[in-house]
Design a protein around this motif. Structure first.
Motif, PDB file in Angstrom:
ATOM      1  N   GLY A   1       4.170  15.738   1.224  1.00 25.68           N
ATOM      2  CA  GLY A   1       5.274  15.713   2.174  1.00 25.68           C
ATOM      3  C   GLY A   1       4.908  15.258   3.571  1.00 25.68           C
ATOM      4  O   GLY A   1       5.764  15.126   4.420  1.00 25.68           O
ATOM      5  N   ASN A   2       3.618  15.009   3.837  1.00 24.70           N
ATOM      6  CA  ASN A   2       3.215  14.555   5.168  1.00 24.70           C
ATOM      7  C   ASN A   2       2.822  13.092   5.124  1.00 24.70           C
ATOM      8  O   ASN A   2       2.224  12.636   4.157  1.00 24.70           O
ATOM      9  N   ASP A   3       3.139  12.382   6.180  1.00 21.37           N
ATOM     10  CA  ASP A   3       2.760  10.976   6.233  1.00 21.37           C
ATOM     11  C   ASP A   3       1.249  10.857   6.388  1.00 21.37           C
ATOM     12  O   ASP A   3       0.603  11.727   6.949  1.00 21.37           O
ATOM     13  N   MET A   4       0.690   9.769   5.873  1.00 21.72           N
ATOM     14  CA  MET A   4      -0.747   9.552   6.046  1.00 21.72           C
ATOM     15  C   MET A   4      -0.986   8.205   6.703  1.00 21.72           C
ATOM     16  O   MET A   4      -0.242   7.255   6.507  1.00 21.72           O
ATOM     17  N   ARG A   5      -2.030   8.149   7.515  1.00 16.85           N
ATOM     18  CA  ARG A   5      -2.424   6.876   8.098  1.00 16.85           C
ATOM     19  C   ARG A   5      -3.525   6.303   7.229  1.00 16.85           C
ATOM     20  O   ARG A   5      -4.515   6.965   6.947  1.00 16.85           O
TER      21      ARG A   5
ATOM     22  N   GLY B   1       0.384   3.865  13.340  1.00 12.78           N
ATOM     23  CA  GLY B   1       1.481   4.803  13.127  1.00 12.78           C
ATOM     24  C   GLY B   1       2.736   4.169  12.542  1.00 12.78           C
ATOM     25  O   GLY B   1       3.632   4.874  12.120  1.00 12.78           O
ATOM     26  N   SER B   2       2.801   2.837  12.507  1.00 12.84           N
ATOM     27  CA  SER B   2       4.014   2.209  11.962  1.00 12.84           C
ATOM     28  C   SER B   2       4.011   2.300  10.439  1.00 12.84           C
ATOM     29  O   SER B   2       2.955   2.330   9.807  1.00 12.84           O
ATOM     30  N   LYS B   3       5.223   2.350   9.881  1.00 14.03           N
ATOM     31  CA  LYS B   3       5.370   2.562   8.444  1.00 14.03           C
ATOM     32  C   LYS B   3       4.979   1.305   7.662  1.00 14.03           C
ATOM     33  O   LYS B   3       5.342   0.202   8.031  1.00 14.03           O
ATOM     34  N   VAL B   4       4.228   1.490   6.585  1.00 12.11           N
ATOM     35  CA  VAL B   4       3.918   0.363   5.709  1.00 12.11           C
ATOM     36  C   VAL B   4       5.164   0.087   4.872  1.00 12.11           C
ATOM     37  O   VAL B   4       5.630   0.958   4.145  1.00 12.11           O
ATOM     38  N   SER B   5       5.734  -1.100   5.016  1.00 15.01           N
ATOM     39  CA  SER B   5       6.929  -1.403   4.242  1.00 15.01           C
ATOM     40  C   SER B   5       7.044  -2.900   4.095  1.00 15.01           C
ATOM     41  O   SER B   5       6.312  -3.673   4.721  1.00 15.01           O
ATOM     42  N   LYS B   6       8.005  -3.271   3.262  1.00 11.53           N
ATOM     43  CA  LYS B   6       8.223  -4.683   2.995  1.00 11.53           C
ATOM     44  C   LYS B   6       8.545  -5.440   4.277  1.00 11.53           C
ATOM     45  O   LYS B   6       8.101  -6.560   4.480  1.00 11.53           O
ATOM     46  N   THR B   7       9.325  -4.786   5.160  1.00 12.65           N
ATOM     47  CA  THR B   7       9.742  -5.480   6.366  1.00 12.65           C
ATOM     48  C   THR B   7       8.702  -5.405   7.478  1.00 12.65           C
ATOM     49  O   THR B   7       8.843  -6.048   8.499  1.00 12.65           O
ATOM     50  N   ASN B   8       7.672  -4.603   7.284  1.00 12.79           N
ATOM     51  CA  ASN B   8       6.631  -4.472   8.312  1.00 12.79           C
ATOM     52  C   ASN B   8       5.272  -4.727   7.683  1.00 12.79           C
ATOM     53  O   ASN B   8       4.355  -3.929   7.768  1.00 12.79           O
ATOM     54  N   TYR B   9       5.169  -5.850   6.989  1.00 14.92           N
ATOM     55  CA  TYR B   9       3.963  -6.172   6.239  1.00 14.92           C
ATOM     56  C   TYR B   9       2.866  -6.643   7.187  1.00 14.92           C
ATOM     57  O   TYR B   9       3.086  -7.513   8.016  1.00 14.92           O
TER      58      TYR B   9
ATOM     59  N   ASN C   1       0.810  -1.217   0.000  1.00 10.83           N
ATOM     60  CA  ASN C   1       0.000   0.000   0.000  1.00 10.83           C
ATOM     61  C   ASN C   1       0.844   1.267   0.000  1.00 10.83           C
ATOM     62  O   ASN C   1       0.399   2.310  -0.455  1.00 10.83           O
ATOM     63  N   GLY C   2       2.082   1.154   0.526  1.00 10.76           N
ATOM     64  CA  GLY C   2       2.962   2.310   0.531  1.00 10.76           C
ATOM     65  C   GLY C   2       3.309   2.790  -0.868  1.00 10.76           C
ATOM     66  O   GLY C   2       3.681   3.944  -1.065  1.00 10.76           O
ATOM     67  N   HIS C   3       3.203   1.916  -1.862  1.00 12.40           N
ATOM     68  CA  HIS C   3       3.538   2.302  -3.232  1.00 12.40           C
ATOM     69  C   HIS C   3       2.380   2.956  -3.967  1.00 12.40           C
ATOM     70  O   HIS C   3       2.576   3.536  -5.026  1.00 12.40           O
TER      71      HIS C   3
ATOM     72  N   ASP D   1      10.561  20.099 -11.425  1.00 12.22           N
ATOM     73  CA  ASP D   1       9.764  20.102 -10.198  1.00 12.22           C
ATOM     74  C   ASP D   1       9.930  18.770  -9.476  1.00 12.22           C
ATOM     75  O   ASP D   1       9.891  17.718 -10.103  1.00 12.22           O
ATOM     76  N   VAL D   2      10.124  18.865  -8.166  1.00 11.62           N
ATOM     77  CA  VAL D   2      10.209  17.653  -7.349  1.00 11.62           C
ATOM     78  C   VAL D   2       9.029  17.679  -6.389  1.00 11.62           C
ATOM     79  O   VAL D   2       8.881  18.623  -5.611  1.00 11.62           O
ATOM     80  N   TYR D   3       8.182  16.661  -6.504  1.00 16.53           N
ATOM     81  CA  TYR D   3       7.021  16.583  -5.616  1.00 16.53           C
ATOM     82  C   TYR D   3       7.237  15.414  -4.661  1.00 16.53           C
ATOM     83  O   TYR D   3       7.475  14.285  -5.088  1.00 16.53           O
ATOM     84  N   PHE D   4       7.186  15.708  -3.363  1.00 17.45           N
ATOM     85  CA  PHE D   4       7.376  14.649  -2.378  1.00 17.45           C
ATOM     86  C   PHE D   4       6.046  14.232  -1.769  1.00 17.45           C
ATOM     87  O   PHE D   4       5.316  15.076  -1.253  1.00 17.45           O
ATOM     88  N   HIS D   5       5.754  12.939  -1.855  1.00 22.12           N
ATOM     89  CA  HIS D   5       4.605  12.450  -1.092  1.00 22.12           C
ATOM     90  C   HIS D   5       5.121  11.950   0.259  1.00 22.12           C
ATOM     91  O   HIS D   5       6.316  11.708   0.429  1.00 22.12           O
ATOM     92  N   GLY D   6       4.200  11.804   1.195  1.00 25.59           N
ATOM     93  CA  GLY D   6       4.580  11.308   2.516  1.00 25.59           C
ATOM     94  C   GLY D   6       4.632   9.788   2.508  1.00 25.59           C
ATOM     95  O   GLY D   6       4.420   9.141   1.485  1.00 25.59           O
ATOM     96  N   LEU D   7       4.932   9.233   3.653  1.00 23.57           N
ATOM     97  CA  LEU D   7       4.941   7.779   3.774  1.00 23.57           C
ATOM     98  C   LEU D   7       3.561   7.332   4.212  1.00 23.57           C
ATOM     99  O   LEU D   7       2.841   8.054   4.892  1.00 23.57           O
TER     100      LEU D   7
END
Ligand code: ZN
Ligand code: ZN
Length: 889
Positions: free
Chosen positions: A567-571, A530-538, A62-64, A518-524
């Motif tokens: 630029g801000n993280d989203m839950r 509150g934990s990050k969605v990632s491969k290691t924290n599936y 989902n992080g992608h 232009d560089v557009y940053f999305h959040g995590l």
């Protein structure tokens, strides 16, 4: 004929919107139509985004989804604005991660990479890639990504490998790449140097050992350390020059226990006299600060460690042992010698490998480096003069600060998978050969005894070339000329230094132009905890394919874009995705109403637009202009919410309700005009919403066109232009209808408050207001279920029980007799008042008790205060209602 064709359209749209039956078919239709490829028309200005290449080992989580949603939004938006839009897809070989995956597979077969040899290992990699390397692309398809598959790349492709070699040789020839012995972060698990960015620091509860170093002239000096085994590499002991305790010792010598090496006691202002005993060991081979101190004092550098984390011959009798094992053994020795003074628990920050978690060892070794300083200065200039802009802008300073403090970039990795460093060493004369083509003999001595450098390049070196290597660089290709510099780089802020900075530095140096403007940053994306969605924290629910199956790709994309802020993280809340699904269905049902209206009025000439028509068209024109402005300013969430609110509330609720009056009335010209207005707003809305929700809008477009909508527009919505917004905005109509809506809403509220059944007609009197309002009486009557409705001049007074309200600039008087049984209502209110007053009394009594307020938990007291406030509000409300019920004399 017409009616027959149209009714089949509605039949085909029967039931709720079903993403599963639509998405795969539409994706293939788009792909086969060639819409994903940029127009070859030289008159169309290009718009390019190079995708951040996902790791070849990866599965999308989902992080992608955010990067796909944002980038596809921009690409579709610009394509519909007439640009030659190119979204370049591809994947990254992710050297260490991928090598680990393959080594794990080999381990299951009882093999190591050494059993296969380098060539066999590479062969095995390509075999693996053919089998599993496409799963990431299938996932991009499911999300609806309109990437140009004919231009897909992989960082180990022949073309990109040639670019990597060209880049290395050019930088080497300019003196920007060099080999040297430096302190690197060494991962004993990977047996490779890793970059600073790949080290994660964690606080670890360890020990601080206080150890006595015997002095050559007798006595001893105590030093505290968290890594006693590195004492074996000590080349000095340092104290602060102003530390009076040790001034007499400076210039004397101490002995490294167990090794017997004589080391000087030096004075250096870097030493913190407050830490431990105030004397510190100096180990230039294994600590970056000590390395700097060693340089200041010209101390020897001793490396005591092998690549696998065991100690080497410099460690004397502890050589051959693993570092942690050696630590225990050495401590035992110190204890036995009476040199271990004491141990205390000590929490300190320890670097860990971000991939495998191994404790990093700083050590000095021979590596290849990029001298990043001049490249960073050029990159900073491009940011300072506005050639590159950041969204949100706050990342600019962070970026500049990092460039300002940039360190040499270690680019060699002791791995097998990746781009081999194009350097050969002549075994006969020692010449170093750096070449674009593999050399067969030494240019210096002619000898054929050449050995290639065994290392490969940091994977970020090749991804740093991505925006131009994918366009054909180093060749001067038509694609490079047309699409470079690209327009937008959209990525997570977590790789601003790993990747964004490297692309800017290498693009400027090698191509001579910034890689993007232009560089557009999305959040995590984070879980609800509150934990990050990632491969290691599936976690369960992180698989976007499951979410797509449940709610559709549009629902997922739309909810991500509208919930996230740049630029801000989203839950991630899956209920939001569900609401996105409801929105898709709302549009689907609304479109069916529009198509039904088109059928019903087919062939009739349209009359003049009504006030309500002028209102919705004006509002659409405003929303259209707002959406364009917001997307251009990278405010995608705001644009999405504006479209959502307009469609859901104003168009599909208020306008559709009001449209029924004229659509089902007895004036065919008015009905035809209403259908035309419905079709106009639907047409424009589908175009604006398509980049946000590509599937449902494309599917509706297909039916809409089959029903005769959209005139001679292209068959596919993906290729249909978004025109510029019409400036026609009738402010008067907007104000008038806004007033009507307020009036209807306040009557609806009053009905609800009084418990009137939904179907029942009630009487209403409007006091004040102008003739224009009276001419729209039917709007109020139908939408608020009012009968009779009468209009009265301002300041008219009535004396009977009623609910009154001010709304839309008028006073509304609703006689209660028609709405409720007055006697029963009075009794009900009396009961409710008694109830509310009792609750209030209890709460106030409790709160007046100091023992309760002081002793009860804060949350309990706060809850009681809330209860008191709510009860007192209710008391006031009920009293107000009672006053309205008082019968006039
Ligand atoms: Zn590692
Ligand atoms: Zn030679």
């Amino acid at each position: 004929m017409t009616s027959q064709r149209s009714s089949s359209v509605l039949e085909a749209m029967a039931g709720p919107y079903d993403p599963a039956s639509v998405e795969a078919r539409l994706y293939d239709t788009w792909d086969e139509s060639g819409a994903f490829q940029p127009s070859g028309d030289p008159g169309r200005r290009p718009f390019t985004i190079a995708i951040p290449p996902p790791n070849i080992t990866g599965q999308l989580h989902n992080g992608h989804v955010l990067f796909v949603a944002y980038q596809d939004l921009m690409i579709r938006w610009q394509r519909m604005h007439g640009r030659a839009a190119l979204w370049l897809p591809g994947t990254d070989h992710a050297a260490i991660a991928t090598q680990n995956v393959i080594e794990r597979e080999l381990a299951k077969e009882g093999l190591s990479r050494h059993d296969l040899g380098r060539e066999g290992f590479e062969k095995r990699f390509w075999q693996w890639k053919d089998e599993v390397g496409n799963s990431i692309n299938d996932q991009l398809r499911r999300l609806g990504a309109s990437v140009d598959w004919t231009r897909e790349h992989f960082t180990l492709d022949e073309q990109l490998s040639r670019a990597v070699r060209e880049a290395f040789v050019r930088l080497y020839e300019k003196g920007l790449i060099y080999r040297g012995r430096y302190m690197v972060n060494w991962c004993p698990d990977d047996q490779s140097a890793i970059s600073d960015l790949e080290v994660e620091y964690q606080d670890v509860e360890g020990s601080l050992w206080h150890i006595r170093y015997p002095l050559v002239d007798g006595g001893h000096l105590t030093v505290a350390t968290t890594r006693p085994e590195t004492m074996l590499g000590d080349t000095a002991i340092a104290v602060h020059p102003d530390d009076e305790r040790y001034q007499s010792l400076v210039g004397q010598e101490a002995l490294v226990p167990g090794i017997g090496r004589r080391i000087p006691i030096i004075a250096d202002a870097f030493v913190d006299p407050e830490f431990g005993s105030g004397a510190v060991k100096v180990t230039p081979g294994h600590d970056p600060n000590d390395a700097a101190m060693g340089e200041r004092h010209d101390l020897p550098v001793i490396n005591i460690m092998n690549g696998d984390g065991t100690l080497n011959d410099n460690a004397g009798r502890w050589s051959g042992r693993d570092r942690f094992d050696a630590r225990e053994a050495y401590l035992e020795f110190l204890q036995a010698e009476g040199l271990l003074e004491r141990v205390e628990p000590h929490t300190h920050s320890v670097g860990h490998c971000s991939r495998d978690g191994a404790v990093i060892e700083p050590l000095v070794s021979e590596q290849w480096f990029v001298n990043a300083r001049p490249l960073a200065d050029a990159a900073a200039a491009a940011v300072n003069d506005g050639r590159i802009r950041f969204h949100p802008a706050r990342f600019k300073n962070e970026f500049l600060r990092w460039l300002d403090e940039i360190q040499p970039w270690c680019i060699s990795r002791q791995l097998w998978l990746g781009h081999r460093i194009p350097v050969w060493y002549c075994q006969d004369c020692g010449a170093v050969i750096v070449a674009r083509e593999d050399p067969s003999s030494c240019p210096v001595c002619g000898g054929r005894n050449l050995r290639q450098d065994p290392d490969v390049l940091d994977t970020w070196f090749s991804s740093g070339l991505w925006p131009f290597s994918t366009l054909g660089w180093p060749d001067d290709t038509p694609d490079l000329r047309r699409f470079y510099p690209t327009d937008v780089m959209e990525t997570g802020y977590d790789i601003i230094f790993f990747w964004v900075a490297r692309m800017v530095m290498l693009g400027l140096e090698l191509v001579g132009e910034v890689p993007f403007h232009d560089v557009y940053f999305h959040g995590l994306v984070r879980h609800l905890d509150g934990s990050k969605v990632s491969k290691t924290n599936y976690q369960p629910g992180d698989d976007p394919l499951e979410t797509i199956e449940a709610y559709g790709a549009d629902a997922m994309r739309f909810s991500f874009v509208t919930a996230a802020a740049p630029g801000n993280d989203m839950r991630l809340d899956l209920r939001q995705v569900e609401r996105g699904g409801h929105f898709a269905n709302k549009i689907w049902n609304g479109a069916k109403f529009v198509i039904g209206a088109m059928e019903r009025t087919s062939g009739a000439a349209a009359g003049e637009p009504s006030l309500i028509d002028r209102w919705i068209l004006s509002r659409f024109n405003q929303v259209h202009a707002d959406a364009i402005r917001d997307v251009e300013r990278f405010r995608f969430g705001e644009a999405g919410r504006t479209l959502h609110d307009f469609l859901w509330t104003e168009f599909f609720d208020w306008y559709v309700e009001a449209a029924k009056i004229r659509l089902y009335g007895d004036d065919p010209a008015a009905a035809a005009r209403t259908a035309l207005t419905l079709a106009t707003v639907l047409d424009g809305s589908l175009r604006l919403l398509h980049p946000f929700m590509p599937y449902v809008t494309e599917e509706i477009w297909r039916h809409f066109r089959a029903a005769g909508g959209a005139g001679d527009s292209p068959e596919l919505l993906i290729e249909t232009p978004i025109p510029s917004a019409s400036p026609n905005v009738d402010q008067g109509a907007i104000a008038q209808v806004r007033a009507l809506i307020e009036i209807v809403q306040s009557i609806r509220n009053a009905r609800h408050e009084s418990g009137v059944e939904a179907g029942r007609q009630v009487e209403a009197r409007v006091i004040g207001g102008d003739d224009g309002l009276e001419s729209q009486a039917v709007f109020i009557q139908r939408l608020a279920r009012v009968d009779p409705l009468t209009f009265h001049v301002a300041d008219t007074t009535f004396h009977e029980p009623a609910v009154t309200a001010r709304a839309g600039g008028v006073e509304i008087f609703l006689p209660l007799a028609g709405m409720v049984d007055l006697t029963a209502e009075r009794e009900r209110l009396a009961r409710e008042l008694a109830d509310a007053e009792a609750t209030l009394g209890r709460a106030e009594q409790l709160l007046a008790n100091p023992r309760f307020v002081e002793r009860a938990p804060e949350a309990v007291v706060a809850k009681e205060r809330d209860r008191a406030r709510a009860a007192s509000e209710r008391v006031a409300q009920v009293k107000e209602r009672q006053a309205a019920l008082v019968e006039s004399p």
